[in-house]
Design an enzyme around this catalytic site. Structure first.
Site, PDB file in Angstrom:
ATOM      1  N   HIS A  52       0.820  -1.211   0.000  1.00  0.00           N
ATOM      2  CA  HIS A  52       0.000   0.000   0.000  1.00  0.00           C
ATOM      3  C   HIS A  52       0.857   1.265   0.000  1.00  0.00           C
ATOM      4  CE1 HIS A  52      -3.403   2.525   2.038  1.00  0.00           C
ATOM      5  NE2 HIS A  52      -3.228   2.836   0.779  1.00  0.00           N
TER       6      HIS A  52
ATOM      7  N   HIS B 141       1.874   4.959  -2.830  1.00  0.00           N
ATOM      8  CA  HIS B 141       1.919   6.331  -2.314  1.00  0.00           C
ATOM      9  C   HIS B 141       3.321   6.923  -2.495  1.00  0.00           C
ATOM     10  CE1 HIS B 141      -1.999   6.865  -0.142  1.00  0.00           C
ATOM     11  NE2 HIS B 141      -1.997   5.549  -0.242  1.00  0.00           N
TER      12      HIS B 141
ATOM     13  N   HIS C  63      -3.557   0.797  -6.622  1.00  0.00           N
ATOM     14  CA  HIS C  63      -3.969   1.361  -5.335  1.00  0.00           C
ATOM     15  C   HIS C  63      -5.355   0.892  -4.945  1.00  0.00           C
ATOM     16  CE1 HIS C  63      -5.735   4.488  -2.660  1.00  0.00           C
ATOM     17  NE2 HIS C  63      -4.606   4.273  -2.024  1.00  0.00           N
TER      18      HIS C  63
ATOM     19  N   ASN D 124      -6.347  -1.060  -1.439  1.00  0.00           N
ATOM     20  CA  ASN D 124      -6.873  -0.085  -0.482  1.00  0.00           C
ATOM     21  C   ASN D 124      -8.352  -0.262  -0.143  1.00  0.00           C
ATOM     22  OD1 ASN D 124      -6.500   2.610   1.027  1.00  0.00           O
ATOM     23  ND2 ASN D 124      -8.288   2.996  -0.273  1.00  0.00           N
TER      24      ASN D 124
ATOM     25  N   ILE E 284      -6.693   8.696  -1.421  1.00  0.00           N
ATOM     26  CA  ILE E 284      -6.969   8.481  -0.002  1.00  0.00           C
ATOM     27  C   ILE E 284      -5.960   7.484   0.541  1.00  0.00           C
ATOM     28  CG2 ILE E 284      -8.598   6.574  -0.340  1.00  0.00           C
ATOM     29  CD1 ILE E 284     -10.218   7.798   2.012  1.00  0.00           C
TER      30      ILE E 284
END
Length: 708
Positions: free
Chosen positions: A366, A371, A558, A562, A708
């Site tokens: 993740h 990110h 993602h 997520n 997010i």
């Protein structure tokens, strides 16, 4: 500058009247690398992760800088804050933990997103959930007294302190707060996750353990066993004998009636979650911390004739210790057929592996991959590609809100004493684990779905097969759905790139494009700059592959790791974020062993996260699984610049059609009784790669960006 046109131009095609504008805009965006950035600035430059610690407030909160030779890591946007000042703990490379977490103003949340977050999502939760949990639990280490106490969080809820003007829970997670009838009192009542709604005992089943490696929230760690016997690659002088304790005899006892181990290897039937070599160097460090433990681990699975993964064995390993002179300890646990003791030991060993997988998922699958590794692409795009550049405009929706989200993560999620360090294995060494994975395993070319599947042995190239790949496990929902989405995205990027770059010479002569790719490789991912695997950028097909990989990572990859977090982790026994106690078979005393035999459920509950940890994690997972009301889904919303060009508009409409068709395909697969990893009694359908969704916690929907 305000953008003067929606028309896209390659640098060589820029009208004379815009040439100066184009150059000056990029110069302003790059800045000069000096001074502290202020809110409202619009400057993009690079820095290391030097703001995770806070030694000025507490020496115990000092953390190493991530980025550089010792702890390689991607770069983040530079803020230029003052350095720490705490005497012996001052670090000339570390910034103070001030409140100024700079984000260029173009990357900030929209007013719609801000208003949504102030009520229910990440911004509020990350800052407030830990203090709010402390109003409920005086003792952070207090475990659950029995399993029914776990279930009561969903059936009855947890009584909250008397409501005051600044009561935090209603603002943080309003969908989880209920007001008691005929009372002003509130309770925190967790929503039953979809997986538990379908089967209350799903978390106990080995079939679910196997299924979730293919269709759960971390479907990108499972790999084919390519060599036997299993061997560690770590230094045996430090970590002990490298041979695995999982023997041929142990495996064949578990797959008896199917085939021999040799046959299973030849037919590609053995698979593994392998966290052995990655975690073993951290075991000694983590075991010095209070309230936790760690092992190196392997979990072995067998592919059954019906296409499901049957757990075969778990190996837990402790390296030798110089401090206390203990030798290496390793033990294999298997699903028991008749022994109650072995069955409980299997449950405990499985909890350890799930905690390892949960920590790896959050830190690597993740945060690192979807990110941290994206932020250098965003910085380079703004520094080197004019807003008029067609590739800037193609990538722009894939970068929406990512830098703001990453900034919030550095403030309260991955920072010293943040949520990850409080509740996820391996606590304060979590980000160093992420750095180790980046150093040892991360490759840009392997972030492309097809190459990742091939690397893990989950697919082989086959020109006659759909997508040019033959899956090793046919019913692998993440891969089978993902390859359709990858192909649709790849075709859209190919149509777009081919329109602007009909000739390869336009690629090599595009100074902005070449500077962009060079800066990504040598600065944004500078700790990897000398690696030979970086793709070259000399042809349109090179560019198509690079851009598709970036867009895939920001969107589908993602989404896959997520938006299912609450569905699978919202009932924490299914995916405990941490294992707090050793296995009862590791150096047991007579008293401890008797206690395990007499009350094995107590041993499992003591191993599980504490009540405080469980509430914090589940509240966070609820928020992270949420779609904002202003979410923009892949292939659904057309950027204004795309619509102004008839060729690009037509290409996008085809892309939109492919995404709509994918929704129908996924629905059909979920209805197919032969696909047992996504269909069956109590089985949650796999919808994480369905492109579109309504707002809320839905377990589906692929936004353009890591938003997010």
């Amino acid at each position: 500058f305000p953008l003067p046109t929606e028309q896209s131009y390659l640098p060589s095609e820029t009208p004379d009247g815009l040439t100066r504008y184009r150059a000056e805009e990029l110069s302003l965006l790059r800045g000069n690398g000096e001074g502290e950035r202020q809110q409202g600035n619009r400057i993009y430059d690079y820095d290391v992760y030097n703001d995770l610690g806070n030694p000025d407030s507490n020496p115990d909160l000092a953390r190493p800088v991530l980025g550089g030779k010792e702890h390689p890591y991607p770069r983040r946007v530079r803020a230029g804050r003052p350095r720490t000042e705490s005497g012996a703990y001052a670090d000339p490379l570390s910034e103070t933990g001030s409140s100024n977490f700079y984000v260029p103003r173009d990357e900030e949340f929209s007013q719609v997103k801000q208003s949504a977050f102030s009520a229910s999502t990440t911004s509020a939760v990350l800052r407030a959930v830990v203090p709010a949990a402390e109003t409920i639990f005086i003792d952070r280490n207090l475990g659950f007294p029995h399993l029914t106490a776990v279930d009561s969080m969903y059936d009855q809820g947890i009584n909250l302190p008397p409501r005051t003007a600044d009561s935090p829970w209603t603002d943080i997670v309003p969908r989880l707060v209920r007001t008691v009838v005929d009372s002003a009192d509130d309770i925190l009542q967790f929503v039953v996750p979809d997986s538990m709604k379908r089967d209350r005992f799903f978390w106990l089943k080995d079939e679910q353990f196997g299924r979730q490696t293919l269709a759960g929230v971390n479907p990108c760690s499972i790999e084919l066993v390519k060599e036997w016997p299993l061997m560690s690659k770590l230094d045996p002088e430090i970590y002990g004998p490298p041979e695995s304790a999982i023997t041929t005899n142990i495996v064949e006892q578990q797959i008896r009636g199917f085939m021999t181990l040799d046959e299973a290897m030849k037919q590609k039937k053995l698979f593994m979650l392998d966290y052995h070599d990655l975690l073993l160097p951290f075991v000694g460090l983590v075991r010095q911390l209070e309230g936790t433990t760690l092992y190196g681990s392997r979990a072995l699975f067998f592919l059954t004739p019906v296409g499901t993964l049957k757990p075969v064995a778990i190996e837990l390993v402790r390296p030798p210790s110089k401090e206390d002179g203990k030798p290496q300890w390793k033990q294999v646990f298997t699903p028991a057929n008749c022994s109650a003791t072995e069955e409980w030991l299997w449950k405990l060993a499985k909890a350890h592996v799930l905690a390892h997988d949960s920590g790896y998922h959050e830190l690597v699958s993740h945060f690192l991959r979807t990110h941290a590794c994206l932020e250098p692409y965003i910085i380079a795009t703004n520094r080197q590609l004019s807003a008029m550049h067609p590739i800037h405009r193609l990538l722009h929706p894939h970068f929406r809100y990512t830098m703001e989200i990453n900034s919030l993560a550095r403030q309260a999620l991955i920072n010293a004493d943040g949520i990850i360090e409080l509740a996820f294995s391996p606590l304060k060494y979590s980000m160093q684990l992420g750095s180790a994975v980046y150093d040892q395993r991360w490759r840009f070319d392997y972030e492309a779905l097809p190459k990742d599947l091939i690397r893990r042995g989950m697919a082989v190239e086959d020109p006659s097969a759909p997508h040019g790949l033959k899956l090793t496990i046919e019913d692998y929902p993440y891969a089978s759905d993902g390859l359709i989405l990858w192909d649709g995205l790849h075709q859209w990027v190919a149509d777009y790139v081919s329109h602007y770059y009909p000739d390869p010479s336009l690629i090599t002569s595009d100074a902005e494009l070449q500077s962009w790719w060079t800066e990504i490789r040598t600065v944004g991912h500078g700790d990897k700059k000398d690696e030979p695997w970086w793709p070259s950028l000399a042809t349109p097909s090179d560019l198509i592959e690079i851009v598709t990989t970036i867009a895939w990572t920001a969107s589908a990859q993602h989404a896959a790791v997520n938006f299912g977090q609450y569905a699978y982790g919202g009932y924490f026994p299914n995916r405990p974020s941490i294992a707090r106690t050793n296995m009862p078979t590791e150096d047991p005393t007579d008293e401890a062993w008797k206690q395990f035999i007499d009350t094995p459920e107590k041993a499992l509950l003591e191993m599980f996260p504490s009540q405080f940890q469980a509430v914090v994690v589940m509240a966070i997972l609820d928020v992270l699984s949420n779609h904002s009301v202003d979410e923009e889904y892949i292939g659904q919303v057309m950027e204004p610049a795309w619509g102004d060009d008839a060729v690009i508009r037509a290409a996008f409409e085809r892309f939109n059609g492919r995404m709509k068709a994918l929704e129908v395909v996924i629905d059909g697969r979920n209805a197919n009784e032969k696909l047992r990893n996504r269909n069956g009694a109590g089985v949650l359908p796999y919808e994480l790669l369905k492109p579109f969704s309504e707002p809320g916690v839905t377990g589906k929907g692929v936004p353009y960006s890591t938003s997010i």
